[in-house]
Design an enzyme around this catalytic site. Structure first.
Site, short mmCIF file in Angstrom:
data_model
loop_
_atom_site.label_atom_id
_atom_site.label_comp_id
_atom_site.label_asym_id
_atom_site.label_seq_id
_atom_site.Cartn_x
_atom_site.Cartn_y
_atom_site.Cartn_z
N GLU A 6 -3.30 7.77 -3.94
CA GLU A 6 -3.27 6.48 -3.24
C GLU A 6 -3.11 5.34 -4.24
O GLU A 6 -3.79 5.32 -5.27
CB GLU A 6 -4.57 6.29 -2.44
CG GLU A 6 -4.58 5.03 -1.59
CD GLU A 6 -5.90 4.85 -0.85
OE1 GLU A 6 -5.90 4.87 0.39
OE2 GLU A 6 -6.94 4.67 -1.53
N TYR B 127 0.86 -1.19 0.00
CA TYR B 127 0.00 0.00 0.00
C TYR B 127 0.89 1.23 0.00
O TYR B 127 1.95 1.24 0.65
CB TYR B 127 -0.88 0.02 1.25
CG TYR B 127 -1.65 1.31 1.43
CD1 TYR B 127 -2.93 1.44 0.88
CD2 TYR B 127 -1.10 2.39 2.10
CE1 TYR B 127 -3.63 2.63 1.02
CE2 TYR B 127 -1.80 3.58 2.24
CZ TYR B 127 -3.06 3.69 1.70
OH TYR B 127 -3.75 4.87 1.83
#
Lengths: 296, 400
Positions: free
Chosen positions: B207, B119
C-alpha cells in the site's frame, strides 16, 4: 446418493510415504475406503501397508488402478505442483489437505483449475467423507483427515471452512440419530478450490440430501455469495453458523483466510446475509444440528 | 508478517518503484550521518519519520508530550534535534492503543514539493481469486472512508497473475488518476513496479498512501511513493530468506512470539477468560461463545489438530503468563487426537504450574471416557462441561 464421492470412489494419496500422509492413509484403509494407490516420486514399486502399490507419478497410478480422486499430503513448497499434476492427469477430484501453501502458488493453480474439469477441495482442509453403511459408518469414502467413526449414513449435507467445527456438527447430528449424505471441508485458505456456493449447488441437486448445515467464518465474501444464491434457488432447509464475531480486525485467526480486512468479511455481515436468505442461524456451535432439525 | 516503511521502500526500489532518497537509522549517530548526507547532496529539506508497525504516525503524540511522529527539518541541526527527541521515545497513535510503541528506528528521507496526493495498493481480491490494483485520486486520507462515501473515486484493475500488470493497464490507472503527458508512462511503470513488488516478494498487501506527484528541485515533475506499507504471506517465507531477516520482534507481542516457537497459534486479547482449543474455527467459536454469555476472552489459541502433551504444557504456560487471566476454558474436540493424551497434558501442566485459577474443561471425541476419568481422578478442582455452550457459560461464571 451423495455428492462428489461414493463409497465406491477409488482414490490415491500423493505424499503417502510422509508421516502425516501415511497415518491418514492407514485410517482411510481402516475405515474401509477404496484407497488404491500412493504416489511418491522415486519410490515407485514399493507398497504401503503391504497392500497399496506406490507409483512414481499420478498418471501411472491412475493407469494401473483406475483411481479418480486424490488426497494431497505433500509439504507446502511442493503442494501446488502436486495439485497441478492431479489436474493434468484428469482426476475428477483433488483434495488438498496441506496447510501453508503460498497464495501466489494458489493463484496459478486456480487459473489452470478453472480451465479444467477437475474439482479441488481445499487446500488447508479436512477433506471429504461420504459415510458408509457399516458400524460407525464403516465402508464409506474418507479422503483426508476427518475422523470417520463420528459419521452416520443419512440425508444431511455439511459444508464448512473449519475442520473441528465440521466434526462438531457431524457429531451433534449423529448423536441425535441423524445421518449425513456427504460432509465437505472446503478449507481455511483465502484462495480455495470449491466454495460454499459450489457445494451448496451440488447438495441442492442431490436427491438424497434433505437438509444442509453451512459453516463459515470471518474473511472474504464466500458465505454471502452462497446465501444470495440460496435465497432464490435452494429448495432445502439450511442452518448456518459463522465463527469469529469477536476476532480483532486485521488479525489472521489461525486460518490464512480468517481475517477481517478493510472492514470486509465480518461475522455480522455474513449473519445478515444468512438472515436475509432465510438460513437458520445457530448462535453457538452447540446448536448447529438443533437449528437445522427444528427447520425440517 | 508486517514490514517497516523503510523495508517496504527498499523492496519497492528494487522492483523499480521511485521512492525519495533516504536511509534508515537505528541510532542518533546514524541519523545524523544520513541527514548530513542528504543535505550534502543538495537537498534543502528532509523528513524524519518514526518507524513503527502502526498507522497515524504523523498525528501521533509521544508519551513525553512531543507532538508528531513525522517531522520536516530545514537544517542538519534541526533534523538531528528532532531525531534525538524521537529515538527511544514511545509514540501513541490511533492504531497503537494507549500503551504506544517505542521508536527504535527512524527513516530519514529527502522532501520535495507535493503537488497532489493519490492512493494505491496491490492486494488479493478473494471473490475474483486474482490480484487487483486499487487506486484513488483521493490520497493521504483514510481509503476506507473514501470507498464508503465516494465509491466512484476508487479505481480497480484486475491482474492476470501469470502475466503480471501489463503496461497498458498501468497507463490506464495513471490516466484515471488524472495524470497527463509524460507522467502517464512514468506512473504506469511505477504501477508495474508495485505489482512486481507484490508478486516478487509474495506480499499479502502493498500500500502506498500517499503516492505523490512531486516537483523536483530542477522543476521537473514525477510520481513517487512517499509512504509504504507492506505485509508478507508468511506461508511463502521459505523462498525469501532476505525478507525473513526483516522481521522485527520488538513489534510483536512476546507471548505470541513464544507461542510461535511451539507451533501454537496464539493471539492476545483484552479479556480475562483464557481459551485453549484445537482447530481455528472451534477456537474462534469458543471466544464468540464466551462473549455470547457475557464474558470476555483473553486470547485466541489453536493448539492444532495433533497437539502433543508438550504443546499443551507450553500453551498452559503462555496462557498463565497473561496477568489479566481469571479463568481458563479448555475446549477439545479430539476427532482423531486421543482425548486422554490431552487430559494427561492438562493435568500435568496444571500440577506443574500450581494452578490456582478456575479451570473449565470440555472434552469430546476419541477415547473421551478415559480422558474424563483422568480428569476426574486428578485431584484437581476442575469444572467439567459436556458442550461448548455449557463450558462457555461456566467459564463466565467462574471468572466473575
Amino acid at each position: 446418493m451423495s455428492i462428489l464421492v461414493t463409497p465406491e470412489t477409488k482414490f490415491l494419496v500423493q505424499g503417502i510415504t510422509g508421516g502425516f500422509g501415511g497415518r491418514h492413509a492407514q485410517l482411510s484403509l481402516d475405515y474401509g475406503s477404496q484407497l488404491v494407490a500412493g504416489v511418491t516420486p522415486g519410490k515407485g514399486g514399493q507398497t504401503f501397508s503391504d497392500t497399496v502399490p506406490i507409483y512414481d507419478s499420478v498418471a501411472e497410478a491412475v493407469a494401473e488402478t483406475g483411481a479418480t480422486a486424490s488426497a494431497i499430503f505433500v509439504p507446502p513448497p511442493f503442494a501446488a505442483d502436486a495439485i497441478l499434476e492431479g489436474i493434468d492427469t484428469g482426476l475428477e477430484l483433488v483434495v488438498a489437505i496441506t496447510e501453508g501453501i503460498p497464495v501466489r502458488d494458489m493463484l496459478s493453480v486456480k487459473k489452470v483449475l478453472d480451465a479444467s474439469d477437475t474439482k479441488l477441495i481445499g487446500p488447508n482442509c479436512p477433506g471429504i467423507v461420504t459415510p458408509g453403511e457399516g458400524d460407525q459408518s464403516h465402508g464409506g469414502c474418507r479422503i483426508g483427515i476427518a475422523p470417520g467413526y463420528i459419521h452416520k449414513k443419512g440425508n444431511i449435507g455439511v459444508v464448512s471452512r473449519s475442520g473441528t467445527l465440521t466434526y462438531e456438527a457431524v457429531w451433534q447430528l449423529t448423536s441425535a440419530g441423524v445421518g449425513q449424505s456427504t460432509c465437505v471441508g472446503i478449507g481455511g485458505d483465502p484462495v480455495p478450490g470449491m466454495t460454499h456456493l459450489d457445494v451448496l449447488k451440488m447438495f441442492n441437486d442431490d436427491p438424497e440430501t434433505e437438509g444442509i448445515i453451512m459453516i463459515g467464518e470471518i474473511g472474504g465474501t464466500a458465505e454471502e455469495e452462497a446465501a444470495a444464491w440460496a435465497k432464490d434457488n435452494c429448495s432445502k432447509p439450511i442452518a448456518g453458523f459463522i465463527a469469529g464475531a469477536t476476532a480483532p480486525p486485521g488479525r489472521r485467526m489461525g486460518h490464512a483466510g480468517a481475517i477481517v480486512s478493510g472492514g470486509k468479511g465480518t461475522a455480522e455481515a455474513k449473519k445478515e446475509a444468512f438472515r436475509d436468505a432465510g438460513i437458520g442461524i445457530a448462535e453457538t456451535p452447540s446448536e448447529m444440528a438443533d437449528t437445522l432439525l427444528k427447520m425440517m | 508478517m508486517n514490514l517497516h516503511e523503510y523495508q517496504a521502500k527498499e523492496l519497492m526500489r528494487r522492483h523499480g518503484v521511485p521512492v525519495p532518497a533516504g536511509e534508515p537509522a537505528t541510532s542518533v549517530e546514524e541519523a545524523k550521518a544520513a541527514i548530513e548526507k542528504l543535505f550534502g547532496e543538495g537537498h534543502q529539506r528532509v523528513v524524519v519519520k518514526s518507524q513503527i508497525h502502526a498507522g497515524g504516525r504523523g498525528k501521533g503524540t509521544f508519551k513525553d508530550g512531543f507532538q508528531g511522529g513525522v517531522h520536516l527539518a530545514d537544517s542538519v541541526e534541526d533534523a538531528t534535534a528532532k531525531a534525538e527527541a524521537m529515538f527511544g521515545n514511545v509514540l501513541v497513535t490511533k492504531q497503537t492503543g494507549e500503551e504506544g510503541k517505542q521508536v527504535n528506528r527512524l527513516l530519514i528521507t529527502s522532501c520535495q514539493e507535493i503537488k497532489s496526493e493519490f492512493y494505491c495498493a496491490v492486494l488479493l481480491d478473494r471473490a475474483l481469486g486474482k490480484p487487483i490494483i486499487m487506486a484513488s485520486s483521493e490520497g493521504g486520507v483514510d481509503i476506507e472512508e473514501v470507498a464508503e462515501a465516494t465509491p466512484e473515486k476508487i479505481i480497480k484493475e484486475t491482474v492476470d497473475p501469470d502475466l503480471g500488470l501489463q503496461a497498458y493497464q498501468g497507463r490506464k490507472i495513471a490516466i484515471a488518476l488524472g495524470l497527463r503527458g509524460k507522467l502517464i508512462g512514468q506512473c504506469g511503470r511505477l504501477m508495474q513496479g508495485l505489482y512486481a513488488t507484490w508478486a516478487g516478494c509474495d506480499a499479502s498487501m502493498v500500500e502506498v498512501n500517499p503516492l505523490a506527484l512531486i516537483e523536483n528541485e530542477d522543476g521537473t515533475e514525477a510520481v513517487v511513493a512517499l509512504d509504504a506499507k507492506m505485509s508478507i504471506d508468511t506461508n511463502a517465507m521459505f523462498r525469501h530468506a532476505d525478507i525473513a531477516e526483516m522481521r522485527d520482534l520488538t513489534e510483536e507481542d512476546p507471548l505470541e512470539i513464544e507461542a510461535g516457537k511451539f507451533d501454537l497459534n496464539y493471539i492476545k486479547l483484552d479479556g480475562n477468560i483464557a481459551c485453549l482449543v484445537n482447530g481455528a474455527g472451534l477456537a474462534m467459536s469458543t471466544m464468540d461463545a464466551i462473549k455470547h454469555y457475557g464474558g470476555d476472552p483473553a486470547n485466541f489459541l489453536d493448539v492444532g489438530g495433533g497437539a502433543t502433551q508438550e504443546q499443551v504444557k507450553a500453551a498452559f504456560e503462555i496462557i498463565l503468563s497473561d496477568p489479566s487471566v481469571e479463568a481458563i476454558l479448555i475446549n477439545i474436540f479430539g476427532g482423531i487426537m486421543n482425548c486422554n493424551t490431552i487430559a494427561e497434558g492438562v493435568v500435568a501442566a496444571a500440577k506443574e504450574t500450581d494452578l490456582k485459577l478456575p479451570l473449565v474443561v470440555r472434552l469430546e471425541g476419541n477415547n473421551v471416557e478415559a480422558g474424563r476419568q483422568t480428569l476426574a481422578e486428578s485431584g484437581l478442582a476442575l469444572i467439567t462441561a459436556s458442550s461448548l455452550a455449557e463450558a462457555a457459560q461456566k467459564s463466565v461464571e467462574a471468572a466473575k
